[in-house]
Every structure is written in C-alpha cells, then in structure tokens.
Design an enzyme around this catalytic site. Structure first.
Site, PDB file in Angstrom:
ATOM      1  N   TYR A 151     -15.707  13.886 -13.468  1.00 57.33           N
ATOM      2  CA  TYR A 151     -15.931  14.502 -14.751  1.00 57.33           C
ATOM      3  C   TYR A 151     -17.251  15.168 -14.802  1.00 57.33           C
ATOM      4  O   TYR A 151     -17.613  16.297 -15.260  1.00 57.33           O
ATOM      5  CB  TYR A 151     -15.894  13.618 -15.959  1.00 57.33           C
ATOM      6  N   LYS A 155     -18.430  19.296 -15.485  1.00 56.59           N
ATOM      7  CA  LYS A 155     -19.452  19.921 -16.453  1.00 56.59           C
ATOM      8  C   LYS A 155     -20.545  20.533 -15.863  1.00 56.59           C
ATOM      9  O   LYS A 155     -21.143  21.375 -16.727  1.00 56.59           O
ATOM     10  CB  LYS A 155     -19.738  18.532 -17.280  1.00 56.59           C
TER      11      LYS A 155
END
Length: 254
Positions: A151, A155
C-alpha cells in the site's frame, strides 16, 4: 460554479468531498464500483454517477468514456483506492496486482483518457514516506506479500504520478494530498487523525481561488505543504513509472 468528477466516491472521503462541494454550490459527478453502491450512497441530490470497477483495464476505459459524457470538468479528484489491510495479493484479469491496479494504474489511465481538466488532485497517504523507491517487481509477483508495504508503495507511486503530470501538463494545476489517518472504512477504527479535515484539502485544491490553492506540483496535508518523500522528486523515477504504466495499459499520457 465548478464541475468536479470524484473517483471512488460512493462512501468515505470521496463522498464527503462530493457533499462539501455540492453544499458550496458546485456540480459533482460521483463514481461507484457498481449500481448497488451508487444507490446505497447518501449522495447529494441530483448527483450524476459514473459506474465501473476500476480494477480492470476494460472498466477503466469505460469509466473514462462515461466521465467524458459529463465533462469537460474544472477538476478531477482521483480518490479511488483500496487499503493496506489486504490479506494477500489478488491478481486481476489483466494479470496485475489489484491493489496497484486500483490505486495507481486507474488514476494514470483515467488521467490520460478523460478530457484534460483545469485541476487534478491525487489522493496519497503519509504512508508513502515508508515506501521503497525501487520500481522492480511492482506487481509483487516475486516477493512475499506485505499489505502495508504494498500500500505504501502505491501511495508513493501516486505522488510520482502527480509530479510527473505537473511537469508534462504545466497548464493544469496538479497536486497530491494526504488526508491523514482517519476513521473511514479504509482507515479503520484505530485511526486517530481529524476526520473533519480529511476531505477538505482536496475540495479546496479542486475549486478554491486562494493563492495557496492555485499551485501545482505540490503535496498537501490539511491545506498546508506536507512532508514528502524526497525520492518523489526524482524526475527519472517519475518517468520510469509513467513508461511502465503506458506499457502495461497500452494507454499513453498525452
């Protein structure tokens, strides 16, 4: 009055942003994964909807085509994303990591295929500070799955995409936002940041005439310049990501 398209906006911060903009008198077009989610959303009245699960390239193209029917837009907010608690690597029909496809490739493809707006806003996270700068094995097909790391990497990729688009399209105000760790479905019950502030910066960057909002190539947290991973400023890394997105999608950024 501005017209704004917000991806991933049937709930959470995306929906909150849409409601805030509607309350301010702006026209909003929202996006849901499917018709059921759109119908269940507590959306502003007279909301127009774009429907599609952007985990697949086919759906990304469909969402862009639908959005263009409602455009042109003054701003597009790329809010769509899934979180860091994914229990394992899920592969899409295109052979890609679902997490990366939704969080990174979808914003890239939609940016390329939706008629160029006046402003672009991409949702990132403070977790990008802990991302790896390597673009090797982006799809996590050759390493043990780590949801938090995967994740965080997506980002960072969102910030790289933001800064690349800001360079390639100097006529479009393009910025990234960290909404903070807030108690949404994605953030979870343990989040301790200010939920009321979580959606305001992206709305501000999308429509405000404030001097500080009329900027480009920035990274913001609560309407202030945020701490950004220095590798995100690496132009070569930005272009490598753009090249990779083009290769796997077959879509070129104009």
């Amino acid at each position: 009055m501005a017209k704004v398209f917000i991806t991933g906006s049937s709930q959470g911060l995306g929906l909150m942003t849409g409601q805030l903009l509607a309350d301010q008198g702006h026209s909003v077009v929202l996006h849901a994964r499917n018709e059921t989610r759109a119908k269940e959303a507590k959306a502003p009245q007279a909301t127009q909807w774009v429907i599609g699960d952007v985990s697949t390239l086919e759906a990304m193209r469909s969402v862009a085509e639908q959005a263009n029917r409602f455009g042109p837009f003054d701003a597009v907010i790329h809010n769509v994303g899934i979180g860091y608690r994914e229990p394992g690597r899920v592969e899409t029909v295109d052979g890609l990591s679902q997490l990366w496809a939704i969080n990174v490739l979808a914003p890239y493809v939609l940016t390329a295929l939706i008629s160029k707006p006046k402003r672009l806003v991409y949702l990132s996270s403070g977790m990008h500070l802990g991302a790896t700068s390597s673009l090797d094995n982006i799809q996590w097909s050759k390493r043990r799955w780590d949801g938090s790391q995967a994740y965080a990497d997506t980002k960072l990729h969102d910030v790289l995409l933001t800064f690349a688009v800001a360079r390639h399209w100097p006529d479009v105000l393009t910025n990234a936002v960290s909404p903070g760790w807030v108690q949404t479905r994605m953030g979870g019950p343990g989040a301790n940041d200010d939920l009321d502030q979580g959606h305001r910066t992206q709305a501000w960057l999308a429509v405000s005439d404030d001097k500080d909002a009329r900027t480009t190539g920035g990274f913001f947290y609560h309407k202030q310049p945020g701490r950004v991973n220095p590798v995100a400023r690496d132009v070569a890394l930005q272009d490598r990501l753009i090249d990779y997105c083009r290769e796997v999608s077959g879509v070129t950024l104009p």
